[in-house]
Every structure is written in C-alpha cells, then in structure tokens.
Design a protein around this motif. Structure first.
Motif, PDB file in Angstrom:
ATOM      1  N   ILE A 299       0.876  -1.172   0.000  1.00 25.03           N
ATOM      2  CA  ILE A 299       0.000   0.000   0.000  1.00 25.03           C
ATOM      3  C   ILE A 299       0.912   1.221   0.000  1.00 25.03           C
TER       4      ILE A 299
ATOM      5  N   GLU B 266     -11.006  -0.112   6.481  1.00 24.37           N
ATOM      6  CA  GLU B 266     -10.093  -0.232   5.357  1.00 24.37           C
ATOM      7  C   GLU B 266      -9.354  -1.564   5.480  1.00 24.37           C
TER       8      GLU B 266
ATOM      9  N   THR C  36      -6.607  -4.490   4.131  1.00 26.45           N
ATOM     10  CA  THR C  36      -5.407  -4.689   3.324  1.00 26.45           C
ATOM     11  C   THR C  36      -5.621  -5.860   2.382  1.00 26.45           C
ATOM     12  N   ASN C  37      -5.759  -5.589   1.098  1.00 28.14           N
ATOM     13  CA  ASN C  37      -5.961  -6.675   0.147  1.00 28.14           C
ATOM     14  C   ASN C  37      -4.643  -7.190  -0.374  1.00 28.14           C
TER      15      ASN C  37
ATOM     16  N   PRO D   5      -8.559  -5.602  -5.024  1.00 27.19           N
ATOM     17  CA  PRO D   5      -9.287  -4.685  -4.141  1.00 27.19           C
ATOM     18  C   PRO D   5     -10.736  -5.134  -3.943  1.00 27.19           C
ATOM     19  N   GLY D   6     -11.192  -5.037  -2.732  1.00 24.96           N
ATOM     20  CA  GLY D   6     -12.593  -5.361  -2.454  1.00 24.96           C
ATOM     21  C   GLY D   6     -12.846  -6.844  -2.238  1.00 24.96           C
ATOM     22  N   TYR D   7     -11.894  -7.677  -2.627  1.00 31.61           N
ATOM     23  CA  TYR D   7     -12.134  -9.124  -2.587  1.00 31.61           C
ATOM     24  C   TYR D   7     -12.289  -9.641  -1.165  1.00 31.61           C
TER      25      TYR D   7
END
Ligand SMILES: Cc1cc2nc3c(=O)[nH]c(=O)nc-3n(C[C@H](O)[C@H](O)[C@H](O)COP(=O)(O)OP(=O)(O)OC[C@H]3O[C@@H](n4cnc5c(N)ncnc54)[C@H](O)[C@@H]3O)c2cc1C
Ligand code: FES
Ligand code: FES
Lengths: 329, 171
Positions: free
Chosen positions: A149, A295, A297-298, A303-305
């Motif tokens: 990130i 928030e 951490t993917n 993202p979003g998974y």
C-alpha cells in the motif's frame, strides 16, 4: 536455500530457556516446530545469533483440564497431537481451526505457541533475500515505504495465524513466563494492529500455556484459501454462540487474515444479538461486517475481494452456529 | 562461531554417527552426508513435500524444515528403507501399477506421505488420503492416479492383515 550459521541451545527447563533468551538481549530466538522460523531464517528475514529449542520443555507440554471445566493446553504441543485429543475433537471450532493450519506435514512439526506467534505476512517481505533486494526495503525491513500500500505510513502485513481468531472468539488467555516472572494475558490483548510489532511479548518472554475457558455453547470456524490444506487464507472467521440456537445470549465473531491482528466483528454480533439468528438476520449480519472491517489490506487479493470473502464466510459461519449441536468445551 | 557436534541418528535401522553444525538440515545430512539421495530437495520452505521422511512417531516429517541436531538420538525412515526383503512395499507396488509416476521427482515424498498415513491410519478413507496428500505436490501430473494408488494400497494392506489374522481367503 541454506540456513545462515547460528548457535543452538537446548535448555533443560523453562527457567533456563527464559534466562538464555533474556541474556541474549534480543539476539536469540525461541525455536518451537521451526516451520515458520526456519523459513524466515532461510529468507534472511531474521538473523538471530542463537536458537533456543523450546519444544521439548516439560512446562510447555500436555493438555490438562483447566479451571472451571476449561482446557489448559501446553504451548509446545504439536498441532497434529492436539487434533487427536478427545477434548479438542469435542470443540468443533477449535479442531477445525487447528486443522486449517498448513498441511498435515506442517502440523506434524508445528506447535500451538508457534502458531499464535506467527509473524505477520505480506507478498513483499515473505520472499527470499534476493527477491526482496530487487526493491527498496519496507517498513518491516528497516525502510520507509510499503510496497503493498504505497500510501501507507505503517506496516499493514496480515496476521494469518489460523488458531488466533478462534482462540480469541473462545475467550482464551495465555500464561506467559519472562525474566520478571509469570503473567496471564487475555489473547485478545496479546495482539496489536501493527504489522511489525504484532504482539506484546516482552523480550525473553515465552507463551507457556493456552487457557480455554469452558463455554456452554457452540463454536465454528471457516477459512477460504487458494488451495484447501496448504495455503494461508484470504480470510478466516471464527465464532462462538452461547444460548438458544435461534436466540444466542452471547456471540463472538472474529476474522483473521484481514489486519495485523484478529478483528472482532462487533456490528455483525450486535445485529444477531438484537434480532436473533435467522436466515434473514444472517444475511444482514454478513453485510454488517463491512462496517467492522473498515479499510482492509488486500494482500494477495484484488481490491474489495477480502470484504466479499468475509461477508460470505460470516454467512456460512452463522449458519453453522445456528445448527451445530456441539456444546463447546 | 557455531560449534560442531557429534549426533547419533538411526536411518532405516542403521545407527550412524555424524558431525553436524546447528544450521545443517536433516535433508542435507541424509543426502550429502549419507548419500541417501532418494529424499529430494525442492522448495526447501515446507510447501511441496518432496523432502518427506518418516519420523520415529510414524508421522510424515519435512526434512527441509528439521535441523539435523534436533534428531540426535532419534530414528528416521527414508524412501531407501521402505522396500522389504520380499520386495516393494504395498504403497510402492500400487504406485507402479497405477502409473502414479511421471518424472518421479515427487514420488519418494508422495510414497513416504502415504506410507506414514497408512502406518498410523490403516483404514484411511479417501478424505484422509486427500488431506495427507495436500502437503506433497506432484509438479508433472494431477493427484488422481496417486490417490487411486493410495486407495489400492489401503485395500491390499487390509487384505494382508486379514490373511495374517485368519489365514488365506477361501474360494
Ligand atoms: C507451507 C506452509 C504453509 C503454512 N500454512 C499456514 C496456515 O495455513 N495457517 C497458519 O496459521 N500457519 C501456516 N503456516 C505457518 C506455520 O507453519 C504455523 O503457524 C505453525 O503453527 C508455526 O508453529 P511452529 O511451532 O513451527 O513455530 P516456529 O517456526 O518454531 O516459531 C514461530 C515464531 O513463534 C515464536 N515462538 C514459538 N513458540 C513460542 C512460544 N511458546 N512462546 C513465544 N514465542 C514462540 C518463534 O520464536 C518464532 O518467532 C505455514 C507454514 C508453511 C511453511
Ligand atoms: S523441499 Fe521440503 S517441503 Fe519442499
Ligand atoms: S512425477 Fe514429476 S513431479 Fe511428480
């Protein structure tokens, strides 16, 4: 990959192990099963001058009846042995969480204490040294950047220890022994949301026992990984429900592999406690996990998974808790 | 400075003494020290199972994640110690018959994994076989023939155990 050189000490008892670790001033590491530590040594992620073998220590062995009908588990117990213990087999959620750790090969060497101390992970640091040197060091490796990130000013590596969320949900506590004696600590307070210093163990301190209180209720665990039976999870969820199946009085739901510490899903819990455990509330509670996660951490996932995975896993977990007959511990 | 130390290790029934330093893996001692190169070196990080040997508790052990020094005074079985004087072990025989081998690199680890499972759980069902094999991976092929071979080995071992208990089957 070869190991770097190190000294090796086999203390005869816990006091000697603690002395040895404390005297090294952070330059020695406790070696339990070694399934994580030896890999990190090969990757040159850690460089202790000495390893102190703790797996055979008598104080860290055995599964006993704990206070008030609970369980008192030695931190040095092999995960494979724990799976064969009748009292752990009777605790469905804990049995499933232990069984989710790596493969049988890993569980034949790995211990419960080692699992609870598993360092946080990410796709940059958990690689060979040669691989890592292709980029600048990160927050965890004494640099000033996060490759995962780029906007992050701290390390957000993930706590992926599978037994951690389950034992937090069960309300477990630890017996720790350090240079200044013994102390007890709720497992939930053992972890902090810091990818570099993920736990509050003092220098020289060891986990001696893991205490699981008797819970007159049901427990369950779910994990999703790329492959069943070897990989770390995209996410895992653990739950304990106490009271009537459709109307629990108490509920704890905890997610793993979503942050640097296990995360309690309090919005989801509150919704079920208020409205009961029915097919409709299960859907609503699963949706409410978004508010708990904030928030996310993917790492290792788009993202979003992860939020979608947690949503799905929580729905399944709550359905498990509404139907299992088991009474925990 | 790491010190050298004598350890005693029983490999496939032979008691041996060997000098090790702490950072030597059980894998290195077996292959480079004893020349038992049936045990393979793969990922060296616990994720593939080609280095599997059988420990004194009968369980499958990853020799790439075990320090040799931790095995002082203990015994291990490697693929070289699996066949008996009468010939191949039933697990090896089943692998051969089911064609569960392509390049063969994973085969010692897979055989040791299945043997360790059946030694502890003689009536292992398909789910138990799947679970054990999740930690030992073939790079060439799928696990289907391997699993078929493992199931066949269960049947053969059960038949052999029955024969021992009740004499040969009639008719
Ligand atoms: C291929 C592979 C897959 C894996 N998959 C998973 C997985 O799916 N889920 C999962 O949770 N883990 C997984 N692991 C990680 C690891 O194998 C397990 O977490 C295991 O339980 C670690 O236990 P150990 O005894 O081997 O720990 P070690 O490697 O010996 O130690 C790990 C860390 O804990 C410290 N430590 C150990 N015991 C104590 C103690 N009693 N007190 C204080 N500190 C201690 C050590 O100093 C070290 O820092 C995997 C590992 C591999 C190699
Ligand atoms: S070489 Fe040991 S598991 Fe891959
Ligand atoms: S046969 Fe080639 S790796 Fe399995």
């Amino acid at each position: 990959m070869q190991l770097p050189p190190f000294d090796y000490a086999v203390p005869r008892n816990l006091a000697e192990a603690v002395d040895r670790l404390a005297a090294s001033a952070g330059n020695a590491a406790a070696l339990a099963g070694g399934t994580d530590l030896l890999v990190n040594l090969k990757y040159r992620l850690v460089a202790p001058a000495a390893l102190v073998a703790i797996r055979g220590l008598p104080e860290l062995r055995g599964v006993r009846d704990g206070a008030g009908g609970g369980l008192d588990i030695g931190a040095g117990e092999l995960l494979a042995d724990l799976l064969e213990h009748p009292r752990i087999a009777a605790l469905g959620g804990l049995h499933a969480a232990i069984r989710a750790v790596g493969s049988q090969h890993i569980r034949n060497l790995g211990t419960l204490g080692g699992n609870l101390c598993l360092p946080t992970r990410c796709w940059y640091t958990n690689q060979s040294e040669a691989w890592r040197t292709a980029r600048t060091p990160c927050w965890k490796t004494e640099g000033l950047v996060c490759h995962v990130i780029p906007s992050s000013t701290t390390c957000r590596a993930l706590n992926s220890a599978d037994t951690a969320p389950m034992l937090v949900a069960l309300g477990a506590s630890l017996v720790l022994r350090g240079p200044r004696g013994e102390r007890a600590l709720p497992l939930a307070d053992f972890y902090q949301d810091d990818g570099v210093n993920q736990h509050t163990l003092q220098p020289g301190e060891l986990i001696v026992r893991v205490l699981v209180p008797a819970v007159a209720g049901r427990s369950a665990f779910r994990k999703l990984a790329a492959r069943t039976g070897l990989d770390y999870g995209y996410a895992s969820v653990a739950g304990v429900a106490i009271g009537p199946a459709r109307r629990p009085r108490e509920l704890r739901v905890v997610a793993g592999s979503v942050a640097s510490r296990p995360v309690r899903l309090r919005h989801a819990e509150a919704l079920v406690l208020e409205r009961g455990l029915t097919p409709e509330t299960i859907e609503a509670a699963a949706e409410a996990t978004r508010a708990d996660l904030g928030e996310v951490t993917n790492l290792f996932s788009p993202p979003g998974y992860k939020k979608r995975v947690v949503r799905g896993l929580v729905a399944k977990l709550l359905a498990d808790l509404a139907t299992t007959k088991e009474r925990a511990a | 400075m790491t010190h050298r130390q004598f350890i005693t290790l029983t490999v496939n029934g032979d008691r041996r003494e060997v000098v090790v330093t702490p950072e030597m893996l059980l894998l290195d001692v077996l292959r480079d020290g004893f020349g038992l190169t049936g045990t393979k070196r793969g990922c060296t990080s616990g994720a593939c199972g080609v280095c599997t040997v059988q420990g004194d508790d009968g369980r499958a052990v990853l020799s790439c994640l075990s320090l040799a020094i931790q095995w002082d005074g203990r015994s291990v079985t490697t693929i070289e110690g699996v066949a008996g004087p009468e010939g191949l072990h039933p697990v090896q025989q089943a692998f051969l018959e089911f064609g569960a081998v392509q390049c063969g690199y994973c085969t010692p680890g897979l055989v040791m994994t299945v043997k360790a499972l059946l030694d502890r759980t003689p009536a292992a069902d398909a789910a138990a076989i799947d679970e054990a094999l999740a930690g030992a991976i073939c790079r060439c092929t799928g696990h289907i023939k391997v699993k078929e071979a493992a199931r066949q080995a269960v049947l053969r071992l059960q038949a052999a155990a029955q024969e021992q208990a009740h004499g040969p089957a009639q008719g």
